[in-house]
Scaffold this motif. Structure first.
Motif, PDB file in Angstrom:
ATOM      1  N   MET A   1       0.826  -1.211   0.000  1.00  0.00           N
ATOM      2  CA  MET A   1       0.000   0.000   0.000  1.00  0.00           C
ATOM      3  C   MET A   1       0.855   1.254   0.000  1.00  0.00           C
ATOM      4  N   SER A   2       1.949   1.231   0.756  1.00  0.00           N
ATOM      5  CA  SER A   2       2.832   2.399   0.816  1.00  0.00           C
ATOM      6  C   SER A   2       3.451   2.685  -0.548  1.00  0.00           C
ATOM      7  N   LYS A   3       3.894   1.622  -1.215  1.00  0.00           N
ATOM      8  CA  LYS A   3       4.511   1.796  -2.533  1.00  0.00           C
ATOM      9  C   LYS A   3       3.477   2.264  -3.556  1.00  0.00           C
ATOM     10  N   PHE A   4       2.258   1.718  -3.474  1.00  0.00           N
ATOM     11  CA  PHE A   4       1.210   2.091  -4.426  1.00  0.00           C
ATOM     12  C   PHE A   4       0.737   3.520  -4.186  1.00  0.00           C
ATOM     13  N   CYS A   5       0.586   3.896  -2.926  1.00  0.00           N
ATOM     14  CA  CYS A   5       0.035   5.216  -2.588  1.00  0.00           C
ATOM     15  C   CYS A   5       1.088   6.324  -2.697  1.00  0.00           C
ATOM     16  N   LEU A   6       2.255   6.103  -2.100  1.00  0.00           N
ATOM     17  CA  LEU A   6       3.267   7.159  -2.040  1.00  0.00           C
ATOM     18  C   LEU A   6       4.205   7.159  -3.239  1.00  0.00           C
TER      19      LEU A   6
END
Length: 351
Positions: free
Chosen positions: A112-117
C-alpha cells in the motif's frame, strides 16, 4: 508540531495497546499530534479513557481493517481507499501527516505504501531499515525484509538510503557503510555484492565512508554505522538477534532464581542487572523505517506491547524532526549526478 498518522487496527493486540503506546508518546513528546484511523466501535471507547491523548488527536472512522494474515495483493484490492492502513498512509501523501506508523501486516503495508506514495526517482525498490543496538552504540541494518534477492544497483541504493538515515538519526556527517558478506576479502561472496562494492568505491560519495565488506559478527560489534544486505538474509539476522536476546534474558532469570545464594547475589547486583535488561530489551529498538518512498512510513512489530509501539512512533517522530526525507533526496541526487551514463555503441567500439 509533528503530525503522526496511526493505523489503530494493526498488530496482534489492536487499539488497546496501540492507544496506550500513543499515550506514552503524548506524555514524552508534547509537540506530537496524532491522526488516528480505525473502526469507531473499537477505538472510541478506548480513546475516551485517555483524555490527554484525545486532546492531541483526531479520529477518523474506517470500515475496513487489514487482517494480519492477508496476502498483500488481497489487502490492496480489498483495503484500498477504505481501510485504516490505507487512510493512514494517504494522510502522509495528502500532507495531513508527516509520518505514518502501523503495526499491521508487513507485506500489505509495504504494498500500500509503494502504491500510494510511490518510490523516489531512481529507486527501484524500497527497503526496511532497522535500528540495531551494538557494543559501540547503534547501527542501521537494511534491508530486513522488503526486497528478497537485491541486485547490485539496489544494494547501492540501500547504502545511500541507510547513510542518509544514519546522518539524520545519529548526526554523523560521513556514516561508515559496509556490505554484509561471507568474508571481508574482495573475491568472496555473490557477484551482486562484489559488484555493489565496486560501484560504491567508484562513486566516491562525500556523504558516506564506504568501509568495504563486513561479516555477521560485525553487526553486533558496531564496526560500521550502516550494514547493507538484501531482505532475506537481513530478516533472518534480525529475527535471530531478537530471539537470542530473549533466550539470554530467560537464562539469566532462571539462573538468578535457582538457589538462595543466587537470589541474594541478585540483590547486590540488581543495578547491574537492570542496566543489562535495559540494553537487551528488544522493545526499545522496535520499528522499521520504509526508505525510498516519497513519504515516511514506520512498521512496528505486530506483537509489540504499548512500550514497543511507543518506540516505533518515537522513531518516526525523530525521523521527521531530523529531516530524513530531504537528506535522503539530497544524497540520491548527488550520487546520480556523479553516476557515469551507459557507454554508447560507438564509444564501446573505440575502447
Amino acid at each position: 508540531m509533528i503530525r503522526i498518522s496511526i493505523d489503530a487496527m494493526g498488530g496482534d493486540h489492536g487499539p488497546e495497546v496501540t492507544l496506550q503506546g500513543l499515550q506514552r508518546v503524548a506524555e514524552r513528546r508534547p509537540d506530537a499530534r496524532f491522526v488516528i484511523f480505525g473502526r469507531s466501535e473499537a477505538v472510541e471507547p478506548v480513546l475516551a479513557k485517555m483524555p490527554r491523548l484525545a486532546a492531541v488527536s483526531q479520529f477518523h472512522h474506517c470500515d475496513v481493517a487489514v487482517r494480519m494474515d492477508a496476502k498483500p495483493s488481497q489487502a490492496l484490492r480489498q483495503g484500498r481507499w477504505k481501510s485504516s492502513m490505507w487512510k493512514a498512509i494517504e494522510a502522509v501523501k495528502a500532507g495531513e501527516a508527516d509520518v505514518c506508523v502501523s503495526a499491521g501486516n508487513t507485506g500489505a503495508l509495504m504494498a500500500m505504501s509503494k502504491f500510494c506514495l510511490r518510490t523516489m526517482a531512481d529507486i527501484d525498490r524500497p527497503a526496511i531499515a532497522a535500528i540495531w543496538p551494538t557494543a559501540r552504540s547503534e547501527s542501521i541494518v537494511l534491508d530486513v525484509g522488503a526486497t528478497i534477492g537485491a541486485d547490485a544497483q539496489q544494494l547501492v541504493d540501500f547504502a545511500i538510503l541507510g547513510a542518509a538515515m544514519a546522518n539524520a538519526l545519529f548526526d554523523v556527517e560521513r556514516p561508515s557503510v559496509g556490505l554484509l558478506n561471507v568474508g571481508v576479502e574482495e573475491i568472496k561472496g555473490q557477484e551482486e555484492v562484489r559488484e555493489a562494492g565496486r560501484m560504491l568505491r567508484e562513486a566516491g560519495l562525500d556523504t558516506m565512508d564506504y568501509h568495504g565488506f563486513v561479516e555477521g559478527d560485525d553487526i553486533g560489534k558496531g564496526t560500521v554505522d550502516v550494514v547493507v544486505t538484501e531482505g532475506f538474509s537481513g530478516n533472518i539476522a534480525l529475527k535471530t538477534a531478537e530471539g537470542t536476546a530473549r533466550q539470554i534474558g530467560g537464562y539469566l532469570r532462571e539462573a538468578m532464581g535457582a538457589t538462595l545464594m543466587s537470589r541474594i547475589g541478585y540483590l547486590f547486583a540488581r543495578g547491574a542487572f537492570s542496566r543489562l535488561r535495559e540494553k537487551m530489551d528488544v522493545r526499545k529498538v522496535n520499528g522499521g523505517v520504509f526508505l525510498g518512498l516519497k513519504g515516511l512510513v514506520v512498521k512496528s512489530h505486530g506483537g509489540a506491547d504499548d512500550e514497543g509501539f511507543a518506540a516505533a512512533v518515537e522513531l518516526g517522530y525523530e525521523m521527521v524532526k531530523a529531516g530524513l526525507f530531504d537528506k535522503t533526496r539530497t544524497t540520491l541526487d548527488l550520487y546520480h549526478a556523479r553516476k557515469p551514463g551507459p557507454v554508447s555503441g560507438e564509444a564501446a567500439t573505440n575502447i
